[in-house]
Scaffold this active site. Structure first.
Site, PDB file in Angstrom:
ATOM      1  N   SER A 272       6.862 -13.981   7.929  1.00  0.00           N
ATOM      2  CA  SER A 272       7.965 -14.494   7.099  1.00  0.00           C
ATOM      3  C   SER A 272       8.551 -13.384   6.233  1.00  0.00           C
ATOM      4  O   SER A 272       9.720 -13.440   5.854  1.00  0.00           O
ATOM      5  CB  SER A 272       7.490 -15.662   6.225  1.00  0.00           C
ATOM      6  OG  SER A 272       6.355 -15.289   5.471  1.00  0.00           O
TER       7      SER A 272
ATOM      8  N   GLU B  22      12.074 -13.954   1.397  1.00  0.00           N
ATOM      9  CA  GLU B  22      11.018 -13.270   0.642  1.00  0.00           C
ATOM     10  C   GLU B  22      11.407 -11.833   0.294  1.00  0.00           C
ATOM     11  O   GLU B  22      11.084 -11.316  -0.765  1.00  0.00           O
ATOM     12  CB  GLU B  22       9.714 -13.272   1.449  1.00  0.00           C
ATOM     13  CG  GLU B  22       9.087 -14.649   1.574  1.00  0.00           C
ATOM     14  CD  GLU B  22       7.915 -14.680   2.550  1.00  0.00           C
ATOM     15  OE1 GLU B  22       7.279 -13.646   2.786  1.00  0.00           O
ATOM     16  OE2 GLU B  22       7.648 -15.773   3.085  1.00  0.00           O
TER      17      GLU B  22
ATOM     18  N   ASN C  28       9.018  -7.328  -3.383  1.00  0.00           N
ATOM     19  CA  ASN C  28       9.046  -6.817  -2.012  1.00  0.00           C
ATOM     20  C   ASN C  28      10.039  -5.663  -1.839  1.00  0.00           C
ATOM     21  O   ASN C  28      10.248  -5.184  -0.722  1.00  0.00           O
ATOM     22  CB  ASN C  28       9.400  -7.948  -1.035  1.00  0.00           C
ATOM     23  CG  ASN C  28       8.225  -8.889  -0.830  1.00  0.00           C
ATOM     24  OD1 ASN C  28       7.070  -8.498  -1.036  1.00  0.00           O
ATOM     25  ND2 ASN C  28       8.506 -10.120  -0.430  1.00  0.00           N
TER      26      ASN C  28
ATOM     27  N   ARG D 275       0.480  -2.453   3.547  1.00  0.00           N
ATOM     28  CA  ARG D 275       0.985  -3.253   2.419  1.00  0.00           C
ATOM     29  C   ARG D 275       1.907  -4.372   2.912  1.00  0.00           C
ATOM     30  O   ARG D 275       1.905  -5.484   2.376  1.00  0.00           O
ATOM     31  CB  ARG D 275       1.727  -2.340   1.428  1.00  0.00           C
ATOM     32  CG  ARG D 275       2.242  -3.075   0.226  1.00  0.00           C
ATOM     33  CD  ARG D 275       2.585  -2.135  -0.918  1.00  0.00           C
ATOM     34  NE  ARG D 275       3.033  -2.879  -2.078  1.00  0.00           N
ATOM     35  CZ  ARG D 275       4.274  -2.805  -2.572  1.00  0.00           C
ATOM     36  NH1 ARG D 275       5.168  -2.012  -2.019  1.00  0.00           N
ATOM     37  NH2 ARG D 275       4.604  -3.519  -3.628  1.00  0.00           N
TER      38      ARG D 275
ATOM     39  N   HIS E 136      -5.811   0.839  -1.297  1.00  0.00           N
ATOM     40  CA  HIS E 136      -5.150   1.811  -2.174  1.00  0.00           C
ATOM     41  C   HIS E 136      -5.754   3.210  -2.046  1.00  0.00           C
ATOM     42  O   HIS E 136      -5.473   4.076  -2.850  1.00  0.00           O
ATOM     43  CB  HIS E 136      -5.190   1.330  -3.632  1.00  0.00           C
ATOM     44  CG  HIS E 136      -4.351   0.105  -3.876  1.00  0.00           C
ATOM     45  ND1 HIS E 136      -4.494  -0.725  -4.952  1.00  0.00           N
ATOM     46  CD2 HIS E 136      -3.346  -0.436  -3.134  1.00  0.00           C
ATOM     47  CE1 HIS E 136      -3.621  -1.707  -4.883  1.00  0.00           C
ATOM     48  NE2 HIS E 136      -2.908  -1.564  -3.782  1.00  0.00           N
ATOM     49  N   THR E 137      -6.571   3.401  -1.049  1.00  0.00           N
ATOM     50  CA  THR E 137      -7.053   4.751  -0.740  1.00  0.00           C
ATOM     51  C   THR E 137      -5.986   5.533   0.028  1.00  0.00           C
ATOM     52  O   THR E 137      -6.107   6.742   0.222  1.00  0.00           O
ATOM     53  CB  THR E 137      -8.376   4.702   0.060  1.00  0.00           C
ATOM     54  OG1 THR E 137      -8.869   6.022   0.216  1.00  0.00           O
ATOM     55  CG2 THR E 137      -8.194   4.082   1.433  1.00  0.00           C
TER      56      THR E 137
ATOM     57  N   THR F 232      -7.281  12.527  -1.364  1.00  0.00           N
ATOM     58  CA  THR F 232      -7.119  12.387   0.096  1.00  0.00           C
ATOM     59  C   THR F 232      -6.083  11.291   0.367  1.00  0.00           C
ATOM     60  O   THR F 232      -6.419  10.209   0.845  1.00  0.00           O
ATOM     61  CB  THR F 232      -8.470  12.019   0.775  1.00  0.00           C
ATOM     62  OG1 THR F 232      -9.006  10.841   0.132  1.00  0.00           O
ATOM     63  CG2 THR F 232      -9.490  13.128   0.697  1.00  0.00           C
TER      64      THR F 232
ATOM     65  N   ASP G  19     -10.492   6.494   3.399  1.00  0.00           N
ATOM     66  CA  ASP G  19     -11.909   6.766   3.114  1.00  0.00           C
ATOM     67  C   ASP G  19     -12.345   5.965   1.882  1.00  0.00           C
ATOM     68  O   ASP G  19     -11.619   5.071   1.431  1.00  0.00           O
ATOM     69  CB  ASP G  19     -12.118   8.272   2.904  1.00  0.00           C
ATOM     70  CG  ASP G  19     -11.187   8.840   1.843  1.00  0.00           C
ATOM     71  OD1 ASP G  19     -10.522   8.048   1.133  1.00  0.00           O
ATOM     72  OD2 ASP G  19     -11.116  10.073   1.705  1.00  0.00           O
TER      73      ASP G  19
ATOM     74  N   HIS H 251       1.583  -8.399   1.996  1.00  0.00           N
ATOM     75  CA  HIS H 251       2.663  -9.212   1.426  1.00  0.00           C
ATOM     76  C   HIS H 251       3.092 -10.318   2.390  1.00  0.00           C
ATOM     77  O   HIS H 251       3.610 -11.337   1.954  1.00  0.00           O
ATOM     78  CB  HIS H 251       3.847  -8.328   1.022  1.00  0.00           C
ATOM     79  CG  HIS H 251       3.614  -7.601  -0.270  1.00  0.00           C
ATOM     80  ND1 HIS H 251       4.518  -7.561  -1.294  1.00  0.00           N
ATOM     81  CD2 HIS H 251       2.530  -6.905  -0.713  1.00  0.00           C
ATOM     82  CE1 HIS H 251       4.018  -6.863  -2.313  1.00  0.00           C
ATOM     83  NE2 HIS H 251       2.821  -6.444  -1.967  1.00  0.00           N
TER      84      HIS H 251
ATOM     85  N   GLY I  76       1.283 -17.450   4.640  1.00  0.00           N
ATOM     86  CA  GLY I  76       0.336 -17.075   5.697  1.00  0.00           C
ATOM     87  C   GLY I  76       0.857 -15.927   6.545  1.00  0.00           C
ATOM     88  O   GLY I  76       2.001 -15.483   6.384  1.00  0.00           O
TER      89      GLY I  76
HETATM   90  C1  HEM Z   1      -5.344  -6.812  -5.636  1.00  0.00           C
HETATM   91  C2  HEM Z   1      -4.118  -6.804  -6.015  1.00  0.00           C
HETATM   92  C3  HEM Z   1      -3.084  -5.788  -5.633  1.00  0.00           C
HETATM   93  C4  HEM Z   1      -2.120  -5.323  -6.444  1.00  0.00           C
HETATM   94  C5  HEM Z   1      -1.873  -5.707  -7.886  1.00  0.00           C
HETATM   95  C6  HEM Z   1      -1.363  -4.351  -5.703  1.00  0.00           C
HETATM   96  C7  HEM Z   1      -0.276  -3.675  -6.178  1.00  0.00           C
HETATM   97  C8  HEM Z   1       0.345  -2.630  -5.553  1.00  0.00           C
HETATM   98  C9  HEM Z   1       1.436  -1.866  -6.084  1.00  0.00           C
HETATM   99  C10 HEM Z   1       2.136  -2.131  -7.407  1.00  0.00           C
HETATM  100  C11 HEM Z   1       1.731  -0.884  -5.214  1.00  0.00           C
HETATM  101  C12 HEM Z   1       2.806   0.191  -5.367  1.00  0.00           C
HETATM  102  C13 HEM Z   1       4.148  -0.330  -4.982  1.00  0.00           C
HETATM  103  C14 HEM Z   1       5.200   0.691  -5.295  1.00  0.00           C
HETATM  104  O1  HEM Z   1       5.351   1.029  -6.456  1.00  0.00           O
HETATM  105  O2  HEM Z   1       5.894   1.159  -4.357  1.00  0.00           O
HETATM  106  C15 HEM Z   1       0.822  -1.012  -4.115  1.00  0.00           C
HETATM  107  C16 HEM Z   1       0.775  -0.177  -3.056  1.00  0.00           C
HETATM  108  C17 HEM Z   1       0.004  -0.416  -1.950  1.00  0.00           C
HETATM  109  N1  HEM Z   1      -0.808  -1.511  -1.730  1.00  0.00           N
HETATM  110 FE1  HEM Z   1      -1.394  -2.831  -3.110  1.00  0.00          FE
HETATM  111  N2  HEM Z   1      -1.885  -4.254  -4.450  1.00  0.00           N
HETATM  112  C18 HEM Z   1      -2.930  -5.119  -4.356  1.00  0.00           C
HETATM  113  C19 HEM Z   1      -3.694  -5.354  -3.234  1.00  0.00           C
HETATM  114  C20 HEM Z   1      -3.456  -4.786  -2.019  1.00  0.00           C
HETATM  115  C21 HEM Z   1      -4.044  -5.196  -0.776  1.00  0.00           C
HETATM  116  C22 HEM Z   1      -4.971  -6.399  -0.626  1.00  0.00           C
HETATM  117  C23 HEM Z   1      -3.587  -4.359   0.174  1.00  0.00           C
HETATM  118  C24 HEM Z   1      -3.853  -4.365   1.661  1.00  0.00           C
HETATM  119  C25 HEM Z   1      -4.904  -4.860   2.226  1.00  0.00           C
HETATM  120  C26 HEM Z   1      -2.737  -3.390  -0.476  1.00  0.00           C
HETATM  121  C27 HEM Z   1      -2.157  -2.302   0.135  1.00  0.00           C
HETATM  122  C28 HEM Z   1      -1.353  -1.384  -0.496  1.00  0.00           C
HETATM  123  C29 HEM Z   1      -0.919  -0.141   0.107  1.00  0.00           C
HETATM  124  C30 HEM Z   1      -1.353   0.404   1.449  1.00  0.00           C
HETATM  125  C31 HEM Z   1      -0.055   0.459  -0.799  1.00  0.00           C
HETATM  126  C32 HEM Z   1       0.743   1.747  -0.596  1.00  0.00           C
HETATM  127  C33 HEM Z   1       2.084   1.377   0.020  1.00  0.00           C
HETATM  128  C34 HEM Z   1       2.955   2.550   0.427  1.00  0.00           C
HETATM  129  O3  HEM Z   1       2.482   3.654   0.552  1.00  0.00           O
HETATM  130  O4  HEM Z   1       4.169   2.322   0.652  1.00  0.00           O
HETATM  131  N3  HEM Z   1      -2.653  -3.704  -1.794  1.00  0.00           N
HETATM  132  N4  HEM Z   1       0.001  -2.088  -4.339  1.00  0.00           N
END
Ligand code: HEM
Length: 340
Positions: A90, A99, A105, A76, A203-204, A261, A266, A80, A86
């Site tokens: 940053s 940021e 963030n 994540r 988000h897996t 999981t 996965d 960000h 880019g």
């Molecule tokens: C498409 C739009 C996306 C939205 C709206 C979004 C939104 C979010 C939100 C709200 C969380 C939870 C934050 C929290 O409450 O702590 C999250 C977690 C996460 N996001 Fe996304 N996300 C998006 C795309 C992505 C992308 C493109 C990636 C990476 C390639 C990503 C990777 C992750 C990961 C790995 C987590 C878990 C973080 C953790 O365990 O600390 N997300 N995302």
């Protein structure tokens, strides 16, 4: 038209084409493409720090072994970083108004892993390996350690000097965004609708705070559940209300994005979407729109297909707006610019 007139006409149109070609070449040499990821290379540190990738990998491995939530945090963090200014690290810069000070963030993590890798690299290859490369490599390795595909990415990114909270909101996607709103932001980064589906597969793994999704349902004082977002499975919403007591104002509570999981990279995320159990509204949107539904179905049924597309989309993500050659700098410490 006579024969000579015809030949003169042909010659002049030929001339025009040549002029046009010359003009296009001239323009291209004066205005390089927006993303200069072409200057990245697969052997960038071969001569200057051949063990760079191994040192990053070892650091990510040790950290993930100790704390299995690290891969999600690193992935994540990269997202960000790359979407704002880019992939130039940053997002790592500390200080007033950077940021990091934007609420979007607030729940980022994994900084200590990047700092640890940088410390090792500064001992063996001082002032050589950028924090931007360390972050991209660390996120790549995080996916592998969570059981996902092992992919190669080019390096040579340099660290940015600009980090402004004001740049975060316009570039980071909110969970309430419609698919069109998401597509607008992704397109501006050179990413397609397919890339949205594929990269959302991140988000897996990982977790989310209740405040990231508890606007999708409401529990009244009698314990009656109202679904505000009807794309969410009612039973799952009821389960989430139990996970997030008292409206979960308390931000210490987190829920796994993929409860079956949670630590495994996965294709389970896509299967969850099919059951209407995607945690964020932006996740559910992928199933509910015909422009993305087929990809969701494909990835839910075929993990190899997800992994193949992941390699492509992840490489695109890590190439967004990179700084190369004489742009930016190589930071000595990832949280501070050199000439602070
Ligand atoms: C498409 C739009 C996306 C939205 C709206 C979004 C939104 C979010 C939100 C709200 C969380 C939870 C934050 C929290 O409450 O702590 C999250 C977690 C996460 N996001 Fe996304 N996300 C998006 C795309 C992505 C992308 C493109 C990636 C990476 C390639 C990503 C990777 C992750 C990961 C790995 C987590 C878990 C973080 C953790 O365990 O600390 N997300 N995302």
């Amino acid at each position: 038209m006579g024969k000579t007139e015809f030949c003169a006409y042909k010659a002049s149109s030929h001339h025009k084409v040549l002029m046009l070609l010359f003009f296009v070449i001239l323009c291209l040499s004066f205005f390089p493409p927006l993303s200069s990821s072409s200057s990245l290379s697969f052997d960038f540190y071969t001569g200057t720090c051949p063990a760079a990738e191994m040192m990053v990998k070892d650091t990510v491995r040790s950290a993930s072994d100790l704390d299995p939530t690290i891969p999600g945090k690193l992935l994540r963090l990269l997202f960000h970083d790359c979407f704002v200014e880019g992939c130039d690290a940053s997002v790592l810069l500390q200080g007033n108004g950077t940021e990091l000070s934007d609420p979007a963030n607030k729940s980022l993590g994994g900084f200590s892993v990047i700092d640890a890798a940088k410390r090792v690299l500064e001992i063996f290859c001082p002032e050589t390996v950028s924090c931007a490369d360390i972050l991209a490599l660390a996120a790549r390795d995080a996916v592998e350690f969570a059981g996902g595909p092992n992919i190669q990415i080019p390096t040579g990114r340099r660290d940015g000097r600009i980090s402004l909270a004001a740049n975060v909101r316009p570039n980071i996607i909110d969970t309430s965004f419609t698919l069109d709103e998401m597509a607008k932001v992704f397109t501006a980064k050179g990413l397609s609708m397919d890339d949205i589906v594929t990269l959302s597969g991140a988000h897996t793994i990982g977790t989310a705070h209740c405040s990231s999704f508890n606007d999708r349902f409401k529990l009244d004082s009698n314990g009656n559940l109202t679904l505000i977002d009807s794309s969410l499975d009612r039973q799952y919403a009821a389960h989430l209300t139990k996970m997030c007591p008292s409206g979960a104002i308390d931000d210490s509570v987190t829920v796994s994005n993929d409860p079956s999981t949670p630590l495994l990279f996965d294709n389970q995320y896509y299967r969850i979407l099919l059951e209407h159990k995607g945690l964020f509204q932006s996740d559910s949107a992928l199933l509910n729109d015909e422009r993305t539904r087929n990809r969701v179905l494909e990835f839910a049924n075929n993990q190899d297909s997800f992994y193949e597309r992941w390699a492509v989309s992840f490489s695109k993500l890590t190439g967004i707006g990179v700084k190369t050659d004489d742009e930016g700098e190589i930071r000595q410490s990832c949280s501070l610019s050199n000439n602070r």
